[in-house]
Design a protein around this motif. Structure first.
Motif, PDB file in Angstrom:
ATOM      1  N   SER A   1       0.846  -1.165  -0.120  1.00 16.61           N
ATOM      2  CA  SER A   1      -0.124  -0.154   0.008  1.00 16.61           C
ATOM      3  C   SER A   1       0.904   1.414   0.012  1.00 16.61           C
ATOM      4  O   SER A   1       0.275   2.331  -0.505  1.00 16.61           O
ATOM      5  CB  SER A   1      -0.904   0.055   1.332  1.00 16.61           C
ATOM      6  OG  SER A   1      -0.075  -0.087   2.483  1.00 16.61           O
TER       7      SER A   1
ATOM      8  N   ASN B   1      -0.241  11.026 -10.881  1.00 18.05           N
ATOM      9  CA  ASN B   1       0.630   9.982 -11.343  1.00 18.05           C
ATOM     10  C   ASN B   1       2.150  10.442 -11.588  1.00 18.05           C
ATOM     11  O   ASN B   1       2.862   9.825 -12.468  1.00 18.05           O
ATOM     12  CB  ASN B   1       0.322   9.401 -12.633  1.00 18.05           C
ATOM     13  CG  ASN B   1       0.015  10.474 -13.960  1.00 18.05           C
ATOM     14  OD1 ASN B   1      -0.031  11.659 -13.606  1.00 18.05           O
ATOM     15  ND2 ASN B   1      -0.289   9.878 -14.997  1.00 18.05           N
TER      16      ASN B   1
ATOM     17  N   ASN C   1       2.473   3.795 -11.467  1.00 17.75           N
ATOM     18  CA  ASN C   1       1.382   3.817 -11.356  1.00 17.75           C
ATOM     19  C   ASN C   1       0.665   4.991 -10.582  1.00 17.75           C
ATOM     20  O   ASN C   1       1.603   5.755  -9.956  1.00 17.75           O
ATOM     21  CB  ASN C   1       0.871   2.408 -10.544  1.00 17.75           C
ATOM     22  CG  ASN C   1      -0.457   2.068 -11.211  1.00 17.75           C
ATOM     23  OD1 ASN C   1      -1.401   2.754 -11.414  1.00 17.75           O
ATOM     24  ND2 ASN C   1      -0.626   0.520 -11.167  1.00 17.75           N
ATOM     25  N   ASP C   2      -0.524   5.037 -10.500  1.00 15.77           N
ATOM     26  CA  ASP C   2      -1.372   6.149  -9.582  1.00 15.77           C
ATOM     27  C   ASP C   2      -1.130   6.223  -8.167  1.00 15.77           C
ATOM     28  O   ASP C   2      -0.858   5.193  -7.619  1.00 15.77           O
ATOM     29  CB  ASP C   2      -2.778   6.196  -9.944  1.00 15.77           C
ATOM     30  CG  ASP C   2      -3.208   6.669 -11.367  1.00 15.77           C
ATOM     31  OD1 ASP C   2      -2.106   7.349 -12.183  1.00 15.77           O
ATOM     32  OD2 ASP C   2      -4.160   6.268 -11.821  1.00 15.77           O
TER      33      ASP C   2
ATOM     34  N   ASN D   1      -2.325   8.019  -4.426  1.00 17.46           N
ATOM     35  CA  ASN D   1      -3.401   8.806  -3.570  1.00 17.46           C
ATOM     36  C   ASN D   1      -2.591  10.066  -2.980  1.00 17.46           C
ATOM     37  O   ASN D   1      -2.208   9.975  -1.931  1.00 17.46           O
ATOM     38  CB  ASN D   1      -4.133   7.987  -2.494  1.00 17.46           C
ATOM     39  CG  ASN D   1      -5.198   8.571  -1.868  1.00 17.46           C
ATOM     40  OD1 ASN D   1      -5.804   9.721  -2.159  1.00 17.46           O
ATOM     41  ND2 ASN D   1      -6.072   7.557  -1.379  1.00 17.46           N
TER      42      ASN D   1
ATOM     43  N   LYS E   1      -0.268   4.227  -2.383  1.00 17.23           N
ATOM     44  CA  LYS E   1      -0.699   3.711  -3.843  1.00 17.23           C
ATOM     45  C   LYS E   1      -2.056   3.870  -3.979  1.00 17.23           C
ATOM     46  O   LYS E   1      -2.675   3.464  -3.193  1.00 17.23           O
ATOM     47  CB  LYS E   1      -0.129   2.049  -3.964  1.00 17.23           C
ATOM     48  CG  LYS E   1       1.474   1.984  -3.826  1.00 17.23           C
ATOM     49  CD  LYS E   1       1.877   0.573  -3.959  1.00 17.23           C
ATOM     50  CE  LYS E   1       3.434   0.292  -3.885  1.00 17.23           C
ATOM     51  NZ  LYS E   1       3.466  -1.222  -3.878  1.00 17.23           N
ATOM     52  N   GLY E   2      -2.349   4.268  -5.221  1.00 15.00           N
ATOM     53  CA  GLY E   2      -3.698   4.219  -5.618  1.00 15.00           C
ATOM     54  C   GLY E   2      -4.477   2.760  -5.761  1.00 15.00           C
ATOM     55  O   GLY E   2      -5.342   2.308  -5.560  1.00 15.00           O
ATOM     56  N   ASN E   3      -3.581   1.952  -6.463  1.00 16.42           N
ATOM     57  CA  ASN E   3      -3.887   0.592  -6.443  1.00 16.42           C
ATOM     58  C   ASN E   3      -3.254  -0.231  -5.635  1.00 16.42           C
ATOM     59  O   ASN E   3      -2.132  -0.688  -6.036  1.00 16.42           O
ATOM     60  CB  ASN E   3      -3.925   0.089  -7.731  1.00 16.42           C
ATOM     61  CG  ASN E   3      -4.547   0.796  -9.020  1.00 16.42           C
ATOM     62  OD1 ASN E   3      -5.885   1.353  -8.685  1.00 16.42           O
ATOM     63  ND2 ASN E   3      -4.056   1.114 -10.203  1.00 16.42           N
ATOM     64  N   LYS E   4      -3.764  -0.564  -4.457  1.00  8.71           N
ATOM     65  CA  LYS E   4      -3.049  -1.358  -3.413  1.00  8.71           C
ATOM     66  C   LYS E   4      -3.125  -3.052  -3.874  1.00  8.71           C
ATOM     67  O   LYS E   4      -4.157  -3.269  -4.557  1.00  8.71           O
ATOM     68  CB  LYS E   4      -3.725  -1.123  -2.114  1.00  8.71           C
ATOM     69  CG  LYS E   4      -3.619   0.475  -1.567  1.00  8.71           C
ATOM     70  CD  LYS E   4      -4.217   0.498  -0.233  1.00  8.71           C
ATOM     71  CE  LYS E   4      -4.201   1.908   0.185  1.00  8.71           C
ATOM     72  NZ  LYS E   4      -3.938   2.950  -0.524  1.00  8.71           N
TER      73      LYS E   4
END
Length: 144
Positions: free
Chosen positions: A13, A36, A59-60, A62, A81-84
């Motif tokens: 994360s 990003n 990657n994106d 938060n 991380k946006g995509n955990k």
């Protein structure tokens, strides 16, 4: 002017970047978080500004959960991380496959040149005849 060394480590994360530059504070470090992109600029003694890193992240992230911590010998940049759920294989670059990647071409649109101009032009890879069933010590049929 030397760019400070940095390293990063991550969990599923959070990705943490350690910038190894002593005696930094909120007045000498400028960090720009975008969904990003990441830009880190430090100001050294004498007012010299050095861009430590600037680019598109793998990657994106938060942005609202990203943090910056100042230690005696380093700066910690914590990216949420946006995509955990998985680790990034690299810090910068795109996690998406780009079809218009031009990194392997030069300005004239041709192939990038190699370091060895005397290399043979035959690019076939020698292989072993597999028509005869024979146990091989390795899975590859390539003849090294």
């Amino acid at each position: 002017m030397e760019i400070p060394k940095y390293q990063y480590y991550q969990s599923d994360s959070v990705l943490t970047i350690e910038i190894l530059e002593p005696n930094m504070n909120e007045n000498t470090v400028h960090v720009d978080f975008a969904s990003n992109k990441l830009t880190v600029i430090i100001e050294r003694e004498g007012g010299k500004k050095v861009t430590v890193m600037c680019g598109s992240l793998y990657n994106d992230i938060n942005v609202s959960k990203c943090k910056l911590k100042y230690k005696d010998e380093k700066i910690l940049v914590k990216l949420s991380k946006g995509n955990k759920g998985y680790e990034w294989p690299k810090l910068f670059g795109s996690g998406k496959k780009d079809s218009d990647d031009t990194s392997a071409t030069n300005n004239s649109g041709g192939q990038a040149s190699t370091n060895n101009d005397n290399a043979p032009t035959n690019t076939s890879i020698p292989t072993v005849d597999t028509s005869q069933a024979q146990n091989r010590p390795y899975a590859s049929t390539r003849d090294w």
